[in-house]
Enzyme design. Structure first.
Site, PDB file in Angstrom:
ATOM      1  N   ARG A  59       0.822  -1.216   0.000  1.00 25.86           N
ATOM      2  CA  ARG A  59       0.000   0.000   0.000  1.00 25.86           C
ATOM      3  C   ARG A  59       0.853   1.261   0.000  1.00 25.86           C
ATOM      4  O   ARG A  59       0.382   2.331   0.386  1.00 25.86           O
ATOM      5  CB  ARG A  59      -0.950  -0.006   1.191  1.00 25.86           C
ATOM      6  CG  ARG A  59      -0.281  -0.178   2.551  1.00 25.86           C
ATOM      7  CD  ARG A  59      -1.297  -0.107   3.654  1.00 25.86           C
ATOM      8  NE  ARG A  59      -0.712  -0.391   4.958  1.00 25.86           N
ATOM      9  CZ  ARG A  59      -1.332  -0.189   6.116  1.00 25.86           C
ATOM     10  NH1 ARG A  59      -2.544   0.318   6.123  1.00 25.86           N
ATOM     11  NH2 ARG A  59      -0.739  -0.484   7.247  1.00 25.86           N
ATOM     12  N   ASP A  98      10.772  -8.001   7.361  1.00 22.15           N
ATOM     13  CA  ASP A  98      10.415  -7.002   6.353  1.00 22.15           C
ATOM     14  C   ASP A  98      10.161  -5.633   6.975  1.00 22.15           C
ATOM     15  O   ASP A  98      10.000  -4.642   6.246  1.00 22.15           O
ATOM     16  CB  ASP A  98       9.193  -7.447   5.550  1.00 22.15           C
ATOM     17  CG  ASP A  98       7.991  -7.758   6.430  1.00 22.15           C
ATOM     18  OD1 ASP A  98       8.074  -8.731   7.194  1.00 22.15           O
ATOM     19  OD2 ASP A  98       6.981  -7.031   6.358  1.00 22.15           O
TER      20      ASP A  98
END
Length: 479
Positions: free
Chosen positions: A92, A246
């Site tokens: 996003r 991540d």
């Protein structure tokens, strides 16, 4: 510089096309400004009144594209709660490019190639939380991403309930993550792994560019930066909440503010993420998880760096690099200039006392910063003052061996232990008002976040202990 004069560079696009995907943003409906941060604007030489320019909302919304902008999303993988996920990426977030070494990215800009089943949107609550906390961390001296501004909209998105879509513009010296290296390692694309390492060294570790042993030294510096960062988190009482690989920055920054928290009453086992049912990312586990994440990075780098050398550095991390960094942070918080062997015991005893005292972590250290031998102020803020009393006996003995005067120590501690940190109940108040069109609390908290060590009489109540009904708020990844 005005918004019309912005000129972006996109050096990341010099890498192979597998590193990214060209992604056009999907604009929000009826966007409006929630907040603009002039202090961050200075970092890219942007005029401080640019928030009044209609182009600013359009920039965040993706309908104004400055010169040099080539929007893209980055590809990476990562271990999420200990389980490897081979393909994640910016689900996003859309990168616009860089200015003055700052990479600008809009979060909540719509679906990307990496969105999977997500809508690529961000809600107003989570966007406000990231906008404010990244700035708070910077002013507390913690390496972090920054935030230039935030917009809201009439776009409806579904989370735990119907929310309004928002976009926050984030800035960072690097958006490369441990998981970026993992992606190319697990796909056995070692040439691309090496290209990525060269790119990161040029961008974040340029002093190593011409060193014959630059890859190993790069790993060593990542280890050291990570150790210092986590020690700062622990000293401050910051819980990240989602320390997946991540979400670990290769440049040693705090990135991706999802469910996070500042400690209320000190609790070593505090978990701020509802998803974390086993407490993998609890406050007390953050040093251990950072070590685990570094071992995953070492594995990913093993095709280009000697494994044994990296393991030796990892052993050093656990044995003294992190412990020394944490002890140094805590000694500063205690106003200790000398470093004595007995300091380890003093700090260990303090942590145990805080666990048993039921005392607000930030308030304790700010009160201790005024300590002149009178113990009652410290007793008054603890539910169990006996353990504080016993620890103060050790502290008094230790202070007798210091050389600075009492006023010198107190001054140093007041500039080390913040009076104000942004706690979840404060952020929730700002969010509730913002959802009703009132953004004054966002601006108030942005101001407080910029002055964590100052005396701000009009905001004195924000320095008090967290109200009992608001302690230990636990959030979800969509909060």
């Amino acid at each position: 510089m005005t918004l019309n004069n912005l000129k972006f560079q996109t050096t990341y696009l010099s890498l192979d096309s597998e590193f990214y995907d060209m992604t056009d943003p999907t604009p929000l409906d009826d966007p409006y400004l929630i907040s603009f941060n002039p202090k961050v604007a200075k970092l890219i030489d942007l005029d401080g009144d640019s928030g009044d320019d209609p182009h600013f909302v359009a920039l965040l919304n993706g309908t104004f594209i400055p010169e040099g902008t080539r929007p893209f999303s980055m590809c990476y993988a990562g271990h999420q709660f200990g389980h490897y996920v081979p393909r994640l990426g910016d689900g996003r977030a859309i990168n616009l490019g860089s200015i003055n070494g700052w990479h600008l990215q809009t979060k909540g800009s719509g679906e990307t190639r990496y969105s999977r089943t997500s809508d690529g949107r961000a809600a107003v609550p989570s966007s406000i939380r990231e906008y404010l906390m990244s700035e708070a961390m910077h002013h507390l001296g913690i390496p972090t991403t920054r935030a230039l501004g935030i917009i809201g909209s009439q776009t409806k998105i579904l989370r735990n309930q119907i929310e309004r879509g928002a976009i926050v513009m984030r800035m960072s010296p690097s958006w490369v993550r441990f998981g970026t290296f993992e992606y190319f390692y697990y796909f056995k694309e070692y040439d691309k792994l090496k290209s990525l390492t060269d790119y990161v060294i040029t961008e974040s570790y340029p002093h190593l560019q011409n060193d014959e042993d630059r890859y190993f030294k790069f790993f060593c510096e990542v280890v050291e930066r990570t150790a210092k960062l986590i020690a700062q988190w622990q000293g401050l009482g910051f819980c990240h909440g989602v320390m997946n690989t991540d979400n670990m920055s290769i440049a040693g920054l705090t990135i991706d503010y999802g469910p996070y928290a500042m400690l209320d009453d000190y609790d070593y086992g505090f978990v701020c993420n509802k998803t974390d049912r086993i407490g993998r990312y609890s406050y007390g586990e953050q040093p251990n998880v950072s070590y685990w994440n570094l071992t995953m990075l070492a594995k990913a780098l093993s095709p280009i760096i000697d494994k044994e050398k990296m393991q030796k550095k990892l052993d050093d991390y656990g044995n003294f690099i992190y412990p020394d960094a944490y002890i140094d942070i805590m000694c500063q918080k205690l106003g200790l200039v000398l470093r004595l062997d007995e300091d380890v015991e003093l700090i260990t005893e303090l942590v145990g006392a805080l666990q048993d005292a039921y005392v607000d972590y930030t308030l304790f250290f700010r009160t201790l910063s005024h300590y002149d031998g009178e113990r009652m102020p410290l007793y008054d803020i603890a539910m169990n003052p006996v353990v504080i009393h016993n620890w103060l006996d050790l502290y008094d003995a230790r202070l007798s061996k210091e050389t600075p005067t009492q006023p010198e120590r107190q001054n140093a501690m007041l500039n080390t232990n913040p009076k104000y940190v942004l706690k979840n109940y404060m952020l929730q108040e700002a969010i509730t008002l913002a959802e009703h069109g009132n953004y004054s609390m966002v601006e108030t908290l942005l101001h407080i976040a910029s002055h964590p060590y100052d005396e701000l009489p009009e905001f004195e109540h924000f320095a008090n202990e967290t109200p009992e009904e608001h302690k230990n708020i636990c959030l979800s990844c969509s909060s």
